[in-house]
Design a protein around this motif. Structure first.
Motif, PDB file in Angstrom:
ATOM      1  N   LEU A 217      43.904  43.522  37.211  1.00  0.00           N
ATOM      2  CA  LEU A 217      42.954  43.648  36.334  1.00  0.00           C
ATOM      3  C   LEU A 217      42.355  45.447  36.471  1.00  0.00           C
ATOM      4  N   ILE A 218      42.693  46.008  38.073  1.00  0.00           N
ATOM      5  CA  ILE A 218      42.475  46.691  38.170  1.00  0.00           C
ATOM      6  C   ILE A 218      43.053  47.835  37.413  1.00  0.00           C
ATOM      7  N   VAL A 219      44.538  47.707  37.483  1.00  0.00           N
ATOM      8  CA  VAL A 219      45.576  48.429  37.326  1.00  0.00           C
ATOM      9  C   VAL A 219      45.195  48.652  35.624  1.00  0.00           C
ATOM     10  N   HIS A 220      44.687  47.153  34.806  1.00  0.00           N
ATOM     11  CA  HIS A 220      44.721  48.355  33.528  1.00  0.00           C
ATOM     12  C   HIS A 220      42.994  48.542  33.264  1.00  0.00           C
ATOM     13  N   LEU A 221      42.329  48.431  33.822  1.00  0.00           N
ATOM     14  CA  LEU A 221      40.696  48.726  33.072  1.00  0.00           C
ATOM     15  C   LEU A 221      40.739  49.549  34.346  1.00  0.00           C
ATOM     16  N   GLU A 222      40.815  50.074  35.455  1.00  0.00           N
ATOM     17  CA  GLU A 222      40.850  51.123  36.348  1.00  0.00           C
ATOM     18  C   GLU A 222      39.756  50.785  37.694  1.00  0.00           C
ATOM     19  N   GLU A 223      38.832  50.402  36.465  1.00  0.00           N
ATOM     20  CA  GLU A 223      37.207  49.702  37.370  1.00  0.00           C
ATOM     21  C   GLU A 223      36.858  48.279  36.736  1.00  0.00           C
TER      22      GLU A 223
ATOM     23  N   ILE B  22      36.015  48.228  42.932  1.00  0.00           N
ATOM     24  CA  ILE B  22      35.139  47.182  41.941  1.00  0.00           C
ATOM     25  C   ILE B  22      33.978  46.700  42.064  1.00  0.00           C
ATOM     26  N   VAL B  23      32.693  47.409  41.595  1.00  0.00           N
ATOM     27  CA  VAL B  23      31.847  46.038  41.223  1.00  0.00           C
ATOM     28  C   VAL B  23      31.071  45.375  41.533  1.00  0.00           C
ATOM     29  N   CYS B  24      30.325  44.613  43.390  1.00  0.00           N
ATOM     30  CA  CYS B  24      30.051  43.626  43.260  1.00  0.00           C
ATOM     31  C   CYS B  24      28.813  43.457  42.606  1.00  0.00           C
ATOM     32  N   LEU B  25      28.648  42.479  42.169  1.00  0.00           N
ATOM     33  CA  LEU B  25      27.096  42.249  41.616  1.00  0.00           C
ATOM     34  C   LEU B  25      26.806  40.753  42.729  1.00  0.00           C
ATOM     35  N   VAL B  26      26.160  40.983  42.988  1.00  0.00           N
ATOM     36  CA  VAL B  26      24.877  39.745  43.829  1.00  0.00           C
ATOM     37  C   VAL B  26      23.287  40.305  42.733  1.00  0.00           C
TER      38      VAL B  26
ATOM     39  N   GLN C  26      38.648  38.338  32.322  1.00  0.00           N
ATOM     40  CA  GLN C  26      39.943  38.752  31.914  1.00  0.00           C
ATOM     41  C   GLN C  26      40.345  39.536  30.918  1.00  0.00           C
ATOM     42  N   MET C  27      41.621  40.138  31.251  1.00  0.00           N
ATOM     43  CA  MET C  27      41.708  41.241  29.906  1.00  0.00           C
ATOM     44  C   MET C  27      40.873  41.314  29.038  1.00  0.00           C
ATOM     45  N   ASP C  28      41.079  39.867  28.752  1.00  0.00           N
ATOM     46  CA  ASP C  28      40.239  39.632  27.244  1.00  0.00           C
ATOM     47  C   ASP C  28      38.627  39.323  27.605  1.00  0.00           C
TER      48      ASP C  28
END
Length: 285
Positions: free
Chosen positions: A90-96, A167-171, A123-125
């Motif tokens: 996912l990172i490869v396609h979306l950067e973040e 990666i942003v970790c949402l908590v 996901q990508m979708d």
């Protein structure tokens, strides 16, 4: 009066009623209107499963329900590798990317410890989600094929997750989770620039206030009018294995709603910023 007499009486009244057709039509219209209200009460972005339409709480709020086909149970090092590979793709396609992270606790030998760690991502979708539920108890004493403690492998995975720069970790209300995670990672110190506590973000956006912190359910209900999240299983037996279906849905929802809350607050803040910009006087020329 006998039952048969009651039936005959009702039948005769129906037959002799001159506006029966009009009454039936009005009844059908009322039913259709009620069904439309139920169907439209949750936001369209929230309806991840058909059951969301059918179920409602006593307060007429539609509960958020996670479809089990989007939930994956992880109890070994191979499962951790697969999570990592998915996130890297996912990172490869979306950067973040953003991931929602939550835990469920239990008590073992009179000590609080983490039972499960939930990680949710898109996901990508953008409309598709996956939630992994990591069985932290399975990693406590297991030994992997490489003779490395599985708890060490879980520790390494979590360190990678919480320190990844893309990666942003949402908590949510993370302080207690952070303490318990130190039982798995003794020197655990997540990157503060990559961990976003949505409880604090909610307060800064007018939901709750410092000293009176809002619960996850309150924030969700405030942002998604007509919908709620069920917290009745919060204190259920999280040491039991296997977890029952309702527990799996509950655990997955706690992580997945973090993505939705973050989206809603971000979109709302952006809208207010746009509105503020439009109110600013035009620059002098």
């Amino acid at each position: 009066v006998s039952e048969s007499s009651d039936i005959c009486l009702l039948s005769s009244l129906s037959c002799n009623f001159p506006d029966r057709e009009r009454l039936e039509k009005a009844k059908k219209e009322k039913k259709d209107k009620r069904q439309k209200e139920i169907s439209s009460s949750p936001p369209s972005s929230l309806l991840l499963h058909d059951e969301s339409h059918a179920l409602a709480t006593s307060c007429n709020l539609s509960p958020f329900i996670v479809p089990l086909e989007t939930v994956q149970w992880v109890q070994d090092a191979l499962g951790l590798i697969r999570i990592k590979q998915t996130l890297q793709t996912l990172i490869v396609h979306l950067e973040e990317i953003s991931v929602g992270i939550d835990t469920e606790w239990t008590r073992i030998d009179q000590v609080n410890c983490i039972s499960t760690i939930q990680i949710a991502t898109r996901q990508m979708d953008k409309n598709a989600h996956t939630t992994w539920i990591i069985d932290a108890l399975a990693f406590r004493s297991s030994i992997s094929a490489t003779s490395v403690s599985c708890q060490d492998e879980l520790s390494e995975f979590l360190m990678w997750l919480f320190h990844h720069t893309q990666i942003v970790c949402l908590v949510f209300s993370f302080s207690e989770d952070e303490k318990l995670l130190r039982h798995i990672i003794p020197d655990f110190s997540p990157s503060t620039s990559r961990v976003l506590d949505l409880q604090q973000l909610s307060i800064s956006n007018g939901i709750g206030r410092a000293g009176r912190f809002p619960s996850l359910r309150l924030v969700f209900e405030r942002l998604f009018q007509g919908s709620t999240i069920d917290k009745s299983l919060q204190r259920s037996d999280w040491s039991a294995r296997p977890l029952h279906e309702q527990q799996l849905r509950y655990a997955a929802a706690d992580a997945l709603v973090l993505l939705l809350i973050h989206d809603q607050i971000t979109a709302s803040s952006h809208s207010h910023w746009i509105a503020g910009q439009s109110d600013d006087p035009a620059p002098a020329t």
